[in-house]
Design a protein around this motif. Structure first.
Motif, short mmCIF file in Angstrom:
data_model
loop_
_atom_site.label_atom_id
_atom_site.label_comp_id
_atom_site.label_asym_id
_atom_site.label_seq_id
_atom_site.Cartn_x
_atom_site.Cartn_y
_atom_site.Cartn_z
N PRO A 81 0.85 -1.20 0.00
CA PRO A 81 0.00 0.00 0.00
C PRO A 81 0.88 1.25 0.00
O PRO A 81 2.09 1.16 -0.20
CB PRO A 81 -0.71 -0.12 1.33
N ASN A 82 0.28 2.41 0.22
CA ASN A 82 1.01 3.67 0.34
C ASN A 82 0.91 4.20 1.76
O ASN A 82 0.01 4.97 2.10
CB ASN A 82 0.45 4.72 -0.64
N GLY A 89 -6.37 8.95 6.32
CA GLY A 89 -7.05 7.70 6.64
C GLY A 89 -6.41 6.53 5.89
O GLY A 89 -6.15 5.46 6.48
N GLU A 90 -6.12 6.75 4.60
CA GLU A 90 -5.51 5.70 3.80
C GLU A 90 -4.16 5.27 4.39
O GLU A 90 -3.84 4.10 4.48
CB GLU A 90 -5.32 6.20 2.36
N ALA A 91 -3.37 6.28 4.80
CA ALA A 91 -2.06 5.98 5.36
C ALA A 91 -2.20 5.20 6.66
O ALA A 91 -1.47 4.23 6.91
CB ALA A 91 -1.28 7.28 5.61
N ARG A 92 -3.17 5.62 7.51
CA ARG A 92 -3.35 4.95 8.80
C ARG A 92 -3.72 3.48 8.62
O ARG A 92 -3.16 2.60 9.28
CB ARG A 92 -4.42 5.67 9.62
N VAL A 93 -4.65 3.22 7.70
CA VAL A 93 -5.04 1.84 7.41
C VAL A 93 -3.82 1.02 6.96
O VAL A 93 -3.59 -0.11 7.42
CB VAL A 93 -6.12 1.81 6.31
N ALA A 94 -3.00 1.60 6.08
CA ALA A 94 -1.83 0.89 5.55
C ALA A 94 -0.88 0.53 6.69
O ALA A 94 -0.43 -0.62 6.81
CB ALA A 94 -1.12 1.76 4.50
N ARG A 119 4.67 7.35 -0.37
CA ARG A 119 5.08 8.74 -0.66
C ARG A 119 3.86 9.59 -0.96
O ARG A 119 2.91 9.14 -1.60
CB ARG A 119 6.01 8.75 -1.89
N ASP A 120 3.91 10.83 -0.50
CA ASP A 120 2.97 11.83 -1.02
C ASP A 120 3.58 12.27 -2.34
O ASP A 120 4.58 12.98 -2.39
CB ASP A 120 2.86 13.01 -0.05
N TRP A 121 2.97 11.81 -3.43
CA TRP A 121 3.60 11.94 -4.76
C TRP A 121 3.64 13.37 -5.27
O TRP A 121 4.35 13.66 -6.22
CB TRP A 121 2.89 11.03 -5.75
N SER A 122 2.92 14.27 -4.63
CA SER A 122 2.96 15.66 -5.09
C SER A 122 4.12 16.42 -4.46
O SER A 122 4.38 17.56 -4.80
CB SER A 122 1.64 16.36 -4.77
#
Lengths: 306, 306, 306, 306, 306, 306
Positions: A81-82, A89-94, A119-122
């Protein structure tokens, strides 16, 4: 070395079916996918061959026994995942699920889990670094305490405009690996080395092996073709899939004999797992199994059974 | 073909001194810098050898006569700002001054001005496109009416983190040039072709010449060295100056005989102007003049005086 | 970096003449030969531009003043015997004279002397090692106390059957340098790096630079041509001069722009001294001086005067 | 080896002027053109610096003295017609005049004349062979009796449709040379070797040197550039000038250091004569002399004066 | 894409046997030979698997049903004579029979026929052109009216002295194809692209694909080995079989993965038909079938069944 | 050509088992090992498939019948000792047993035996030469009288410090072969050519084939990988196994299609025998047989059965 494959390519097969196929095709081991069960949103993601969410002694015993009954080793548990996704939220789940995978690996006695740094791709590498340390310091500590090694795959996770410009994984180059291992020096923190990503980044995929020999925890066998005609038209400032294609080992530009010889010379004795990401072989279960059989037959002479 | 240089490398010399030096060193022509007089904020920028702000018949006559008196042709007027800068004021100034340069070129009878397309470097090519068309449609029309050709240099203007990820100039690759000339098909709109930028973008710098033969308005002679050791460490996802260095023609990787032969075969008869951007030669006026003399002597055999 | 030459090529000129010639030809510095005065027995050996045997304050002042008066720096003192010669007397003389050279360098404030490790050429590296440590431990200590750095040239000193099979200098490869610097870790012990010797040993002459950056004390600029036709006939088991020829820089296979760029990127700011060992240029004083002038003109663009 | 040039490039200069220029430019020798005086019909043909038609003792003495007075050696006499032309009269004139050139060479004590074998270009090598033997057997015998060596230049004399398909000279390849020297084994029959013709024939220009070492009588220094873009479009079945261009030595693809080293290793000590056939340098006497000066300066470091 | 073979290699098998073998060996399709029944005079010529002379609805239905019953597609009908043969009768027969093949293709619903342009090999391309237009204008019109596409194979038909110098097929290079399609611009006129012929013509076999993408009607998979040793001896002016050998795909120099990827990227979805012309595999029916099986197994991974 | 293998890899199988396996795996022939029965002291040495010590008519008939019954040809008898060993007893045994092998070959009607020249590895080629002539003159004469050809394998027999510096076999390079065949010009004296040894000696393994075409008596198919990383570290002055690894054909750097094509072009019609010396395939009888099967399948397409 042991020859295996990454189970993500057989998403619709049960664990038992994956193991039976591996044995029939002649493989030694498999890297098993451990995504949270539910819907996937990316190709090859979201596959669950081991459900690590409520994974206890019983599940560990049962999974281990199943593998043993087919004579197939589990080379590692995989979940990609990322963990540094901009959406918190996405990061926490990962991050939380990476802990579950580590815990399951420990219980299984596999002691190897593979994933991405994220990574935060931006944002630039520099801007991602502080948050990376905050996230990964505790994860690496946790893995060390569990006796599990984390293998970071060196895929830039940059394909099209969706992940432009930075991609979803910081661990793309020797320069960055050097910094990662300096800042998080645990012996349980290393690489899941995939040579194909260095090729399209115009890098020598053999040269880093010596320097990072002690960090080579797991290896992915994927190949790649850089299309000169397209590259001449768009240049490296375009998004990567505009000028390269992932291929099965043997259908791309990598000299697998040289790569595996170099691994062997450096003392690597772990798994080399075929990762099928070749659009020509995705149409059906049959074509994906054909791909795995071909890859086995192509790579086996370089990795003879003892 | 005519051999010249870009006057930006002699910022502290007067126009008369630049022309006298050009003649002494054996050059045929010079591309003269026309930045708005005042302070520069970038290396090689902000140089004013022709002040086009209040440029009338008198100034044109005087400038032309000065050049003629030294036997030096003016190959073009150059001004390289970012006309698509995110800060609107900066973009407005750039666009307005480009018009001044075009007007001056027409009055001088030079009929060639060179510049950049510009770019909001934080946005994708796609996102920049509508604003690009709004800005450049009128500029190209204006140049056509004045009988002046605009040569867009193909420099990505991406060096370090400051211009990351997109760089300050959209016109970086054949794929983008094709689209530019399809959307703005005026015969007065073309390229100021610099082969060095294609080299570090891992592209063939000879292949595009045939397709864009009718768009080759002006040529810059700059060389480049891609450092394999550094590239192997950071890969193409790093910022470009992490792995390459601009060099004087002959001190880099370009085969100038092959490049100039290819230009000649395609019927190019215009200027080839040395652009000195080599940190080894910037310390003093003397070293920069030495550089220009060396470049003349190196390139002249490929571009003999008739 | 500074551009110089090794004075061995002008054996019949006085120090004053060497310095005057260096200045006229445009060089920045010279490595001065310091063999014991007397008869030489090998090409380019036995040259004495500084007689270090009875070298006191007066001689140091005078020598320094002479160099200063021509605006030429002394990049180092050079003496290249075999301190591990099988004949004990020869080895003893070499070791004692190396001490003299070190002492003279300290008095001159040059703080750099260049030499060979030596070798009993009939024995393996392994068998030479203990005696090497016995000989060099005290020498390195002595140099450190004097504040002088020792630069070991990486020439195998293996040319024909006379030095077969091992050559007269152990310090031939990165693998051996690594061991040398591990066993004698003084910061005053390093390399006088000559890329040409790696070329005919079929090695990459750029790759070691990064690893040994802190050991690069002095650099020799010599070139080489490996003759494919002859090599195809005799193979690498023949003696080296059967298949390669030393050449002037620019007349061989080395890309000097790439080599000097790589040195610069690694922070090297020391001397690059042309070593003329090209049979085509040995006939007369005139042809040797011509060679030095050509080499200056060829290398200078890569090492511009600041 | 001696560095010279082919006098054909200075058709409008007298012999004295050619020799004076050679001396001023630093050359050691010249190959002098000996066409029958009168009109020429091909580029670089028809030049007469020595008129051999009525060449007696007096002319020989005078010519020799003139060369000696400038310190320039005559490397050979050159005359390059088609002695196997389909039109019989043309062939007869050529053969007769070759005898004149041989005779003059003998009288001058030069003992080297250079020419072509010739060919009926509409016929195969095989069909030309019997007439070739009839023509050349007597010529070679005559030369041997005169003590003069004949050097056949290996130019295919195939440029455009006019000489299609076979070209006007049979001696194009090692395979054919081998047969020539087997059928006409005189030690006075050899090659005037021009490496550039092998390059565009896609052949290794170094490999034949060893086999034909005893036949290397004279060498032409001409360079060549094969244009990949044009070759990719028309292929080798097109006429040769559709895809390659003759160039000055140093402006093409040949590595002159390697070529001259290989000659030297094989014991060649004769002349290396620059042949200027580069359209960029034909406009004026001045540009042709500039070309000769550049070529001297480029080649001299590889052929140092003793 | 579909993987097939050219039926000429099985001259002594009936159509039914050819189709059955194709199915057993795993092929998707076959190009069927349609020579006039009778004696052949050239290797691989004169094979008749479909007799198109009296080919009516019944024959079409029967042939189609036979192919369908084996699950094998007919990729095209093939007939490769010299329609521009100097002997007029031969040319007339060829042209007439090409019409028969077109008519049969239309009736079969195959809509693809493959052939040669032909050439009077003793004359230049230019001299052949007017007759070529006279011959092919009506043929192309006829094919268009029948809804059949003509695929011209790019084989120069030049092997030995028999076809010297021009070969028996004009359509050898991109430059000539461009002219062909300009003069006969019908969308039913295109190429049967065989990359191997470009290789020995020293051309890039990938580069033309993009320009001629819309003309790629059919593809032959044949490989080739250029023998450096022989080429170095005879050069490109020799006849082609003096320096190259046709080989089975995978036993020559072509990178089939790159070639087929390039075809795919350009949108090609048609047939890739193995053409066996390898002297090592011609001895017996068994060895020719072995060859076809090997080729299938070698190429299939690049052309997976969907 | 015939495809075989060297029986040394199956030391623990009987002759009958070796022949049966060869037939099953599809081979045409085998080179049979003939060491004196007893203990071996080197890898792959000491294998006895034909005991030539008391080899009479009966043994010959029986051995020949056994081979014939499996349809397997005997390509040669092999015995690879050091007939120039410094220890005189060892050399005497070797020479005597070579005579036995020659006698047995004659009786078997095989007429080919393969071996080494040998060498005192501590001495130069020059110093070994007189003793070599003394030893080999009589052996070659003996073989000629028996009508048997001796094929000397070109292996330097130099692997580690044990054979340093000279190796145990003089016949390592074309230069030495030329001298061998000049001094011992019997037509019964030639090569057992193994291309892999030329690769790590940095030599072209194709180039010598033409010159030594008449001396190519037998061919070994072994491959090799030169490890750039290790070679860059130690250079060619290290012992060979420090930087290269023997490999199975197809797993190394040799282009077997090109090699076998070159052999065929030169008229070679003899045996090509796989020599398995790849550490990855030595663990067990099974893995060694797997290796032989793989090698057969890899090489067979280049050597099709007629």
């Amino acid at each position: 070395m042991k020859l295996g494959f990454v189970s993500a390519i057989l998403p619709d097969r049960t664990l038992a079916e994956v193991l039976r196929f591996a044995a029939e095709a002649g493989y030694d081991c498999v890297e098993l996918m451990c995504w949270p069960s539910g819907k996937a949103d990316r190709r090859y993601a979201g596959v669950t061959h081991v459900d690590v969410r409520d994974f206890g002694e019983a599940e560990a015993r049962q999974t281990g026994a199943l593998a043993a009954s087919h004579g197939i080793e589990i080379s590692g548990l995989g979940y990609y995942p990322n963990p540094l996704a901009p959406e918190e939220g996405e990061a926490r789940v990962a991050v939380e699920h990476i802990r579950n995978v580590i815990r399951a690996a420990a219980m299984l006695g596999v002691r190897q889990m593979n994933t991405f740094i994220g990574r935060d791709w931006s944002k630039s590498v520099e801007s991602n670094w502080p948050r990376m340390l905050d996230t990964w310091g505790p994860l690496v500590d946790f893995a060390a305490r569990q006796g599990v090694r984390i293998g970071i795959e060196n895929c830039p996770m940059l394909f099209t405009g969706d992940e432009w410009p930075g991609g979803k994984n910081l661990a793309t180059s020797p320069g960055i690996w050097r910094r990662l291992f300096a800042d998080l020096p645990s012996p349980n923190f290393g690489l899941n080395y995939d040579p194909s990503h260095l090729v399209w980044q115009q890098m020598d995929h053999l040269r880093p092996l010596a320097e990072f020999a002690s960090r080579l925890f797991h290896v992915h066998a994927k190949d790649v073709r850089v299309d000169r005609r397209r590259l001449d038209d768009v240049g490296i400032l375009a998004t990567p899939l505009e000028y390269h294609d992932p291929k099965l080992p043997g259908l791309g530009e990598i000299d697998w004999g040289a790569f595996i010889s170099a691994l062997g010379d450096l003392g690597y004795r772990g798994a080399v797992c075929v990762e099928v990401e070749d659009r020509d072989y995705e149409q059906s279960l049959e074509s994906r199994q054909t791909a795995l059989r071909k890859c086995h037959d192509f790579l086996r002479p370089h990795l003879p059974r003892k």
